[in-house]
Design a protein around this motif. Sequence first.
Motif, PDB file in Angstrom:
ATOM      1  N   PRO A  45       0.974  -1.527   0.273  1.00  0.00           N
ATOM      2  CA  PRO A  45       0.078   0.124  -0.175  1.00  0.00           C
ATOM      3  C   PRO A  45       0.829   1.244  -0.313  1.00  0.00           C
ATOM      4  N   ILE A  46      -0.188   2.488  -0.633  1.00  0.00           N
ATOM      5  CA  ILE A  46       1.071   3.963  -1.005  1.00  0.00           C
ATOM      6  C   ILE A  46       0.719   4.494   0.895  1.00  0.00           C
ATOM      7  N   ASP A  47       1.877   4.989   0.722  1.00  0.00           N
ATOM      8  CA  ASP A  47       1.401   6.079   2.117  1.00  0.00           C
ATOM      9  C   ASP A  47       0.178   6.767   2.315  1.00  0.00           C
ATOM     10  N   GLU A  48      -0.471   7.464   3.228  1.00  0.00           N
ATOM     11  CA  GLU A  48      -1.811   8.059   2.768  1.00  0.00           C
ATOM     12  C   GLU A  48      -1.144   9.272   2.769  1.00  0.00           C
ATOM     13  N   GLN A  49      -0.387   9.851   2.906  1.00  0.00           N
ATOM     14  CA  GLN A  49       0.260  11.379   2.653  1.00  0.00           C
ATOM     15  C   GLN A  49       0.689  11.464   0.775  1.00  0.00           C
ATOM     16  N   ILE A  50       1.514  10.208   0.535  1.00  0.00           N
ATOM     17  CA  ILE A  50       1.464  10.609  -0.576  1.00  0.00           C
ATOM     18  C   ILE A  50       0.220  10.255  -1.680  1.00  0.00           C
ATOM     19  N   ILE A  51      -0.929   9.872  -1.018  1.00  0.00           N
ATOM     20  CA  ILE A  51      -2.296   9.897  -1.799  1.00  0.00           C
ATOM     21  C   ILE A  51      -2.464  10.894  -1.694  1.00  0.00           C
ATOM     22  N   GLU A  52      -2.308  11.580  -1.047  1.00  0.00           N
ATOM     23  CA  GLU A  52      -3.289  13.301  -0.463  1.00  0.00           C
ATOM     24  C   GLU A  52      -2.544  13.959  -2.107  1.00  0.00           C
ATOM     25  N   VAL A  53      -1.106  13.884  -1.876  1.00  0.00           N
ATOM     26  CA  VAL A  53      -0.411  14.709  -2.744  1.00  0.00           C
ATOM     27  C   VAL A  53      -0.596  14.593  -3.788  1.00  0.00           C
ATOM     28  N   LEU A  54      -1.365  13.070  -4.705  1.00  0.00           N
ATOM     29  CA  LEU A  54      -1.245  12.610  -5.494  1.00  0.00           C
ATOM     30  C   LEU A  54      -3.023  13.343  -5.992  1.00  0.00           C
ATOM     31  N   ALA A  55      -3.556  13.246  -5.331  1.00  0.00           N
ATOM     32  CA  ALA A  55      -5.195  13.872  -5.252  1.00  0.00           C
ATOM     33  C   ALA A  55      -4.973  14.878  -6.019  1.00  0.00           C
ATOM     34  N   ASP A  56      -4.705  15.511  -4.386  1.00  0.00           N
ATOM     35  CA  ASP A  56      -4.396  17.136  -4.931  1.00  0.00           C
ATOM     36  C   ASP A  56      -3.576  17.647  -6.072  1.00  0.00           C
ATOM     37  N   SER A  57      -3.034  17.268  -7.029  1.00  0.00           N
ATOM     38  CA  SER A  57      -2.384  17.156  -7.728  1.00  0.00           C
ATOM     39  C   SER A  57      -3.233  16.594  -9.129  1.00  0.00           C
ATOM     40  N   CYS A  58      -4.066  15.608  -9.032  1.00  0.00           N
ATOM     41  CA  CYS A  58      -4.458  15.393 -10.083  1.00  0.00           C
ATOM     42  C   CYS A  58      -5.212  16.204 -10.725  1.00  0.00           C
ATOM     43  N   TYR A  59      -6.565  16.451  -8.996  1.00  0.00           N
ATOM     44  CA  TYR A  59      -7.532  18.115  -8.920  1.00  0.00           C
ATOM     45  C   TYR A  59      -7.054  18.341  -9.819  1.00  0.00           C
ATOM     46  N   GLU A  60      -6.189  19.218  -9.530  1.00  0.00           N
ATOM     47  CA  GLU A  60      -5.312  20.606  -9.873  1.00  0.00           C
ATOM     48  C   GLU A  60      -5.085  20.620 -11.430  1.00  0.00           C
ATOM     49  N   TYR A  61      -4.349  19.260 -12.183  1.00  0.00           N
ATOM     50  CA  TYR A  61      -4.601  19.313 -13.190  1.00  0.00           C
ATOM     51  C   TYR A  61      -5.622  19.275 -14.029  1.00  0.00           C
ATOM     52  N   VAL A  62      -6.885  18.778 -13.385  1.00  0.00           N
ATOM     53  CA  VAL A  62      -8.017  18.278 -14.871  1.00  0.00           C
ATOM     54  C   VAL A  62      -8.508  19.949 -14.430  1.00  0.00           C
ATOM     55  N   ASP A  63      -8.945  20.554 -12.817  1.00  0.00           N
ATOM     56  CA  ASP A  63      -9.223  21.708 -12.626  1.00  0.00           C
ATOM     57  C   ASP A  63      -8.466  22.606 -13.333  1.00  0.00           C
ATOM     58  N   ASN A  64      -7.597  22.909 -14.461  1.00  0.00           N
ATOM     59  CA  ASN A  64      -6.594  23.620 -14.700  1.00  0.00           C
ATOM     60  C   ASN A  64      -7.943  24.291 -16.359  1.00  0.00           C
ATOM     61  N   ASN A  65      -7.759  25.708 -16.276  1.00  0.00           N
ATOM     62  CA  ASN A  65      -8.405  25.856 -17.359  1.00  0.00           C
ATOM     63  C   ASN A  65      -7.923  25.302 -19.378  1.00  0.00           C
ATOM     64  N   SER A  66      -6.342  25.067 -19.347  1.00  0.00           N
ATOM     65  CA  SER A  66      -6.100  23.979 -20.189  1.00  0.00           C
ATOM     66  C   SER A  66      -6.638  22.736 -20.498  1.00  0.00           C
ATOM     67  N   PHE A  67      -7.010  22.499 -20.008  1.00  0.00           N
ATOM     68  CA  PHE A  67      -7.744  21.124 -19.533  1.00  0.00           C
ATOM     69  C   PHE A  67      -8.992  20.878 -20.841  1.00  0.00           C
ATOM     70  N   SER A  68      -8.310  20.526 -22.151  1.00  0.00           N
ATOM     71  CA  SER A  68      -9.654  20.550 -23.051  1.00  0.00           C
ATOM     72  C   SER A  68     -10.786  19.293 -23.103  1.00  0.00           C
ATOM     73  N   TYR A  69     -11.227  19.062 -23.864  1.00  0.00           N
ATOM     74  CA  TYR A  69     -11.772  17.654 -24.529  1.00  0.00           C
ATOM     75  C   TYR A  69     -10.967  17.418 -25.317  1.00  0.00           C
ATOM     76  N   GLU A  70     -10.656  17.319 -25.976  1.00  0.00           N
ATOM     77  CA  GLU A  70      -9.001  16.536 -26.668  1.00  0.00           C
ATOM     78  C   GLU A  70      -8.155  15.859 -25.360  1.00  0.00           C
TER      79      GLU A  70
END
Length: 313
Positions: A17-42
């Motif tokens: 299993p991955i450490d919970e702190q790492i999971i939290e970092v991964l979750a936050d980074s992914c959210y910022e990735y898709v929440d970015n205005n440059s995240f297009s339909y393509e």
Amino acid sequence: MKRILNNILMQSGLIVPIDEQIIEVLADSCYEYVDNNSFSYEEFENLVGSYINNRESDKINIFVTNYIKEKELNVFNLPKRVKCALVFYCIYISIETCNDERIKAIRSLSLQNAMIQKHGKWSEVKYQNLLHTLYYKYDKYSQDKVIGTNLYPHKFVKSMFVNGYRCGETITDDIATNIHSLSLLAWHSEMEKFIRELNENDPFQRVVLILEHYFLCKPQLLTEKDSKDLYMMLFSKGKYGKKQKLKNTLQRVIDSGIVLVNGVQSKFSLLLRTMDDGDYIDDNDCLYDIQLSPKEFFVYLYHELLLEDLLSN
């Protein structure tokens, strides 16, 4: 959402299993990735393609690495299965956390349509318990866009034949609703007549011709009830027909010269793309061996047309 990511990671096949702190970092980074205005339909469709083919995303990998560096955390190497899991997690949150119901519906339909590539190979599809929750977001989007009802406005119709046919009367919201209701009922009746009188015995060609007429004549944004009503008109007798190779079915449509959509926009409207360009099937060998019944063909083609209609408006 951290709980969802942990669920996905557990299903990815990790032994340790991955450490919970790492999971939290991964979750936050992914959210910022898709929440970015440059995240297009393509880019969304690129992620869906990666998910279906069990590939990681270079863009996500770079974004996550840079995010970790910006937070001045220790950079850690992730195994491939975790990187692939992040692809699905980004798809998941890009749909579930999207505040724009139209965009959410578009992304949901695109993901749903892409699954034709895994028809008959469902065991290869990962995270199915979460995948199915991402389907049918269009239904929620369309339910608030309906004008009128399917109920017959008896009193209103009777009033049309007195007092000079209501000439010169101001059209109130109630009257407009009644008029729209009559339009919906007339459309339903017209579709029944069209299907009943259609002179075509090939069940697959019938589906194509009926859907062509249906989307050309629809009076408003289609709803879940509309699709169920049409389905019952076509398959009311419960006979779904024999399965045929999709390649042969599409070739007959191409030979007939029918073009349902000019300028297909979604890369996962595979049936429509092939109908528009016969050579397209050669670039998608996943379609070669798929066998569909007329019922299954109808469901896939209907949702492709639904997505293209939504993208065009």
